[in-house]
Design a protein around this motif. Structure first.
Motif, short mmCIF file in Angstrom:
data_model
loop_
_atom_site.label_atom_id
_atom_site.label_comp_id
_atom_site.label_asym_id
_atom_site.label_seq_id
_atom_site.Cartn_x
_atom_site.Cartn_y
_atom_site.Cartn_z
N ALA A 120 0.84 -1.20 0.00
CA ALA A 120 0.00 0.00 0.00
C ALA A 120 0.87 1.25 0.00
O ALA A 120 0.60 2.22 -0.72
N LYS A 121 1.96 1.21 0.78
CA LYS A 121 2.88 2.36 0.79
C LYS A 121 3.48 2.58 -0.58
O LYS A 121 3.66 3.73 -1.01
N ARG A 122 3.79 1.49 -1.27
CA ARG A 122 4.38 1.64 -2.61
C ARG A 122 3.40 2.30 -3.56
O ARG A 122 3.79 3.10 -4.43
N LEU A 123 2.11 1.99 -3.43
CA LEU A 123 1.12 2.65 -4.30
C LEU A 123 1.03 4.14 -3.99
O LEU A 123 0.97 4.97 -4.90
N ARG A 124 1.04 4.48 -2.70
CA ARG A 124 1.00 5.90 -2.35
C ARG A 124 2.28 6.59 -2.85
O ARG A 124 2.23 7.75 -3.28
N ALA A 125 3.40 5.87 -2.81
CA ALA A 125 4.66 6.46 -3.29
C ALA A 125 4.60 6.72 -4.81
O ALA A 125 5.33 7.57 -5.32
N LEU A 126 3.73 5.99 -5.51
CA LEU A 126 3.53 6.24 -6.95
C LEU A 126 2.56 7.39 -7.16
O LEU A 126 2.15 7.66 -8.29
N ASP A 127 2.17 8.01 -6.05
CA ASP A 127 1.27 9.15 -6.08
C ASP A 127 -0.17 8.75 -6.39
O ASP A 127 -0.95 9.53 -6.93
#
Ligand SMILES: *Cc1c(COP(=O)(O)O)cnc(C)c1O
Length: 364
Positions: free
Chosen positions: A64-71
């Motif tokens: 989930a953090k990785r998705l948020r990091a993709l904006d």
């Protein structure tokens, strides 16, 4: 030269498959399920192709953090909810929606301090008997959640166990609707198989569908129907090359345990791909494989770094010839991951999730 094995992700195929889901559930919003690192494809590699989904569903907070990091600012749903109390802080911080499948999760939420109330998906166990509240306990759970200031909105979900087979969805759908018919909130009922096979029954009943495997080009009900029957395109190609050749005489055997023995002269190719790449060791003699885009078969046992293939149908094959373990060959020929999985006694899901760390990936 690096070892020639490669996994290629096809972004146009991912978008095509998402469009197939939209056509099958035109009135529903779509959670693109990207758990298990997008079914082994890599979240970052599939993100652009799937970003027209309405939300992403997964179960690992790091993902989930990785998705948020993709904006990605739109919804993310944690399919298994929180595992411990401090996960709720991350939900608040990252704006994650989460499922609630047990009383312990309600306890954690009741004790959670947050300014931003949460969107939760309350899960009913309608017969799968993995996660969720039994139908007779569901309304009590709903009432408890509904009284919490930490909760902004409650949606309702369940998971089908047999949407791909003869049992179908009727009993579970009935169990769900009997309990929820007068409860407010959005519904999320369908996985891939239900979305494709039972779209007519489910139309108007599932505000959110949760497709996973169809996005990745595998048929949810293979071998009854194939990916081609559903107009799904392969999203991952596992390819390698021939790195050795042998001319077998009648009586020669191949590989560990000499499990294959030639009954006539035969030209054999050695491929740089083995079980340490994620190719199943159960794919013994007869498993389909493409050489120069021509269908042939694996011979003998899979070893750690190599397999051996029959070159009889491909007389022009030689050193360096292209081998497609699954997916799409350069000449356009397709070998469905489902067929290879069947030869190994498993499903496409497992193969795509199990491509090994040592295999490099490309995106096209
Ligand atoms: C994995 C999963 C899905 C997607 O299932 P597919 O068979 O891949 O479509 C949907 N819902 C839940 C709760 C899941 O865990």
């Amino acid at each position: 030269m690096p070892r020639p094995i490669l996994a290629t992700i096809h972004t146009a195929a991912l978008s095509h498959n998402l469009a197939r889901v939209r056509a099958a559930a035109p009135d529903s919003r779509v959670w693109a399920v990207v758990k298990a690192n997008a079914y082994g494809h890599g979240i970052e590699r599939v993100f652009d192709a799937l970003r027209s989904a309405d939300g992403f569903a997964l179960l690992d907070l790091e993902e989930a953090k990785r998705l948020r990091a993709l904006d990605w600012r739109s919804p993310i749903l944690l399919l298994e909810g929180c595992f411990e109390a401090r996960d709720l802080e991350l939900c608040s911080r990252l704006g994650l929606w989460h499922s609630i499948h047990c009383n312990e999760q309600i306890d954690m939420l009741a004790a959670h301090k947050t300014q931003l109330p949460h969107r939760v998906f309350l899960k009913m166990n309608t017969g799968m008997n993995r996660l969720g509240f039994a139908p007779e306990r569901f309304r009590a759970a709903w009432t408890r959640l509904n009284a919490l200031p930490q909760v902004e909105e409650i949606s309702l979900m369940q998971h089908f166990s047999d949407a791909d087979g003869p049992l179908g969805i009727a009993a579970q759908l009935q169990a769900f609707e009997a309990v929820t018919h007068d409860l407010p909130g959005e519904r999320s009922l369908s996985n891939s198989a239900a979305t494709l096979r039972h779209g007519d029954v489910l139309a108007g009943r599932s505000d959110w569908v949760r497709p996973g495997i169809v996005l990745y080009g595998s048929a949810p009900d293979f071998p009854e129907r194939s990916a081609a029957d559903w107009d799904l395109q392969p999203t991952m190609t596992l390819s390698s090359k021939i790195i050795g050749l042998q001319d077998l005489r009648a009586g020669d055997t191949v590989g560990y345990g000499s499990s294959f023995s030639a009954d006539a002269p035969l030209r054999l190719g050695v491929v740089a791909c083995g079980y340490a790449d994620g190719y199943p060791r159960h794919c013994t003699t007869g498993t389909p494989v493409l050489v120069n885009g021509v269908r042939t078969r694996v011979l003998a046992r899979v070893s750690m770094d190599m397999i051996t293939v029959d070159l009889t149908p491909v007389p022009n094959a030689g050193m360096g010839s292209e081998v497609t373990l699954w997916g799409r060959a350069s000449n356009g020929a397709v070998l469905s991951i489902d067929e290879v999985a069947r030869a190994a006694g498993t499903v496409g899901y497992e193969l795509m999730c199990a491509v090994a760390q040592r295999v490099p990936f490309a995106v096209e």
